[in-house]
Scaffold this motif. Sequence first.
Motif, short mmCIF file in Angstrom:
data_model
loop_
_atom_site.label_atom_id
_atom_site.label_comp_id
_atom_site.label_asym_id
_atom_site.label_seq_id
_atom_site.Cartn_x
_atom_site.Cartn_y
_atom_site.Cartn_z
N TYR A 1 12.18 3.96 -15.11
CA TYR A 1 11.77 2.83 -15.94
C TYR A 1 10.83 3.33 -17.03
CZ TYR A 1 9.56 -1.35 -17.71
OH TYR A 1 9.10 -2.33 -18.56
N ILE A 2 11.21 3.04 -18.29
CA ILE A 2 10.38 3.38 -19.45
C ILE A 2 10.12 2.09 -20.22
CG2 ILE A 2 10.22 4.75 -21.55
CD1 ILE A 2 12.34 6.63 -20.28
N PRO A 3 8.86 1.71 -20.43
CA PRO A 3 8.57 0.49 -21.19
C PRO A 3 9.20 0.55 -22.58
CG PRO A 3 6.58 1.35 -20.17
CD PRO A 3 7.63 2.41 -20.00
N ILE A 4 9.47 -0.62 -23.15
CA ILE A 4 10.15 -0.65 -24.45
C ILE A 4 9.19 -0.37 -25.60
CG2 ILE A 4 11.87 -2.28 -23.61
CD1 ILE A 4 10.43 -4.44 -25.28
N TYR A 5 7.89 -0.48 -25.37
CA TYR A 5 6.94 -0.38 -26.47
C TYR A 5 6.61 1.07 -26.81
CZ TYR A 5 6.43 -5.29 -25.32
OH TYR A 5 6.69 -6.61 -25.06
N ARG A 6 6.52 1.35 -28.13
CA ARG A 6 6.19 2.69 -28.61
C ARG A 6 5.05 2.60 -29.62
NH1 ARG A 6 9.17 3.12 -25.05
NH2 ARG A 6 11.06 4.38 -24.84
N LEU A 7 4.18 3.59 -29.53
CA LEU A 7 3.08 3.71 -30.48
C LEU A 7 3.21 5.04 -31.20
CD1 LEU A 7 0.38 2.72 -31.67
CD2 LEU A 7 -0.78 3.76 -29.71
N THR B 1 3.90 -2.37 -11.31
CA THR B 1 5.05 -3.08 -11.86
C THR B 1 6.11 -2.11 -12.40
OG1 THR B 1 4.11 -3.34 -14.10
CG2 THR B 1 3.58 -5.02 -12.48
N MET B 2 5.66 -1.00 -13.01
CA MET B 2 6.62 -0.02 -13.51
C MET B 2 7.35 0.67 -12.35
SD MET B 2 4.89 1.74 -16.89
CE MET B 2 3.56 2.52 -16.00
N ALA B 3 6.61 1.01 -11.29
CA ALA B 3 7.23 1.64 -10.13
C ALA B 3 8.25 0.71 -9.50
CB ALA B 3 6.17 2.03 -9.11
N LEU B 4 7.93 -0.57 -9.41
CA LEU B 4 8.87 -1.54 -8.85
C LEU B 4 10.15 -1.59 -9.67
CD1 LEU B 4 9.71 -3.81 -6.97
CD2 LEU B 4 8.34 -5.37 -8.34
N ALA B 5 10.03 -1.56 -10.99
CA ALA B 5 11.21 -1.56 -11.85
C ALA B 5 12.07 -0.32 -11.61
CB ALA B 5 10.80 -1.65 -13.32
N ALA B 6 11.43 0.84 -11.41
CA ALA B 6 12.18 2.07 -11.13
C ALA B 6 12.85 2.00 -9.77
CB ALA B 6 11.23 3.28 -11.20
N ALA C 1 7.76 5.30 -15.15
CA ALA C 1 7.89 5.39 -13.70
C ALA C 1 9.27 5.94 -13.35
CB ALA C 1 7.68 4.03 -13.05
N ALA C 2 9.37 6.51 -12.15
CA ALA C 2 10.64 7.03 -11.66
C ALA C 2 10.70 6.87 -10.16
CB ALA C 2 10.81 8.50 -12.05
N CYS C 3 11.90 6.89 -9.62
CA CYS C 3 12.09 6.74 -8.18
C CYS C 3 13.25 7.62 -7.73
CB CYS C 3 12.37 5.28 -7.82
SG CYS C 3 12.64 4.98 -6.05
N LEU C 4 13.08 8.27 -6.60
CA LEU C 4 14.14 9.06 -5.97
C LEU C 4 14.41 8.47 -4.59
CD1 LEU C 4 12.89 12.74 -6.60
CD2 LEU C 4 14.34 11.34 -8.07
N ALA C 5 15.68 8.40 -4.22
CA ALA C 5 16.05 8.03 -2.85
C ALA C 5 16.42 9.32 -2.11
CB ALA C 5 17.24 7.07 -2.85
N PHE D 1 8.87 -8.08 -12.42
CA PHE D 1 7.61 -8.30 -11.70
C PHE D 1 6.46 -7.87 -12.60
CE2 PHE D 1 4.68 -7.32 -8.04
CZ PHE D 1 4.75 -8.56 -7.43
N ARG D 2 5.55 -8.78 -12.92
CA ARG D 2 4.49 -8.48 -13.87
C ARG D 2 3.14 -9.04 -13.41
NH1 ARG D 2 6.57 -6.76 -18.95
NH2 ARG D 2 8.52 -5.72 -18.42
N ARG D 3 2.10 -8.62 -14.11
CA ARG D 3 0.75 -9.15 -13.90
C ARG D 3 0.63 -10.46 -14.67
NH1 ARG D 3 -3.29 -4.22 -13.41
NH2 ARG D 3 -4.84 -5.81 -13.85
N LEU D 4 0.16 -11.51 -13.99
CA LEU D 4 -0.13 -12.76 -14.68
C LEU D 4 -1.58 -12.83 -15.12
CD1 LEU D 4 1.73 -15.63 -12.78
CD2 LEU D 4 2.40 -14.45 -14.86
#
Length: 469
Positions: A10-16, A45-50, A148-152, A448-451
Amino acid sequence: MAGITSFGVYIPIYRLDRDEIAKMWGTRSIGGQKAVAGYDEDAVTMALAAVQQCLTHHELQSEGLYFATTTAPYQEKQSAAIIASAVKMGPHTVTADITNSLRAGTTALRTALDAVDAGSAESVLVAASDCRLGSPKGMHEQLFGDAAACLAIGREGVIADMESSYCLNSDFTGVWRTTADRFVKSGEGRFVDEQGYQPIMIETISGLMKAGNFQPEDFSKIVFPASDSKSHAKLAGKLGFKAAQIQDPFYDRIGNTGTAGTMIMLSAAVGTAKPGDRILLANYGDGADAFVLRVTRAVTPFWEKQINTTRSIDYRTYLNWRNLMQLEAPSLPSRGEPSLSSRWRQRQVISTLSGVKCRNCGLPQIHTLGQTIRICVGCQTKDDFEPYCFADKKASLFTYAVDHLQPTKNPPGLNGVIDFEGGGRLICELTDYDLDHVEIGMPLEMTFRRLSQGEGIINYFWKARPIAR
């Protein structure tokens, strides 16, 4: 033998743009961009997306989830348990946070491999995520990116076997951050590189190759991190590998993503490999880990759309999202504080976006928090439902309202009525949207995000976001 069975990135869409950072402070730009987590994102939240990506590409019943990070949102509360709950892993799932080192990702990987090889688990998920902060005006501010990244890890359906490994620990202090520090600190660059990073990595990689009688030409790719692109290229040359063998670290496009970086690079390396190719994976942080992987079947880097689908933000937005500058507080009423008792009572809805499905007519429904559904809106059957999860369902936008008074760090707020595929309707916030392209009927997915955060408690919940086309 245990090996990797699936990847998730998972890589967020925003770039600076780094040029904008340099322009702000009148310093030199290292060029390129960095990935920036949204105002409502963090390492969890990023880990969950991955993890969701990983499970999408490989259905499995994992018996463990190990979460590696240096930027956990809580100092005392397990982040892995939050992630496991959100993806509906059972209550007997072994969860663990592995933290405090950039080598945490491969430490978690080694632990998962050992667990599967020992037979104590059939499959384990290893998630790594970081959202590190560099001091304003410093080079870390330009370099650090969020991802974030995830391996099974398992025995069935292995796409990359783990053939051998080598480990070295060291108390060399190169980068550090105490509980009182908000920003990562580091020693003088040349000292860190020449006395810590290079000798430790060379000793570890050379030790692995010597133990297995490997030569540089035996590997199709070598995957390893560095503090920056210059150090990365310098180490590759000293190890005797050719340029074509060096996996791109993506520093110019997303930045140095901490514990997630090595796994993201590995995903790309396996995705372009052929069956039978060997990959050398190494990671650095308070020592080093090195592994030899043999590809059984390559996977397509399914996350390429993420690295190419971007939205630029300016430096002021970045400062606001990271709470790096004090802004005038809004005069409007703020969100209510999270209630521990109410969140516990509604934990199924909050964690997994669970609703119900009518056993008589099959219509799914999701209720407002604090309410219980007793009557089916389709057939009016009473109290005859089974649990139903909406978090993994696609949806479309039925209608929406733009709220210029909503308390948000990315104004204006956007609230929508969304219809899920297969049935079910929900009123919720939208995120990661471009207001100029919001339209009725647009496809959405849940994230899944922070409110909000109050009294030190982070209020997580689900939002809808547009599906990248």
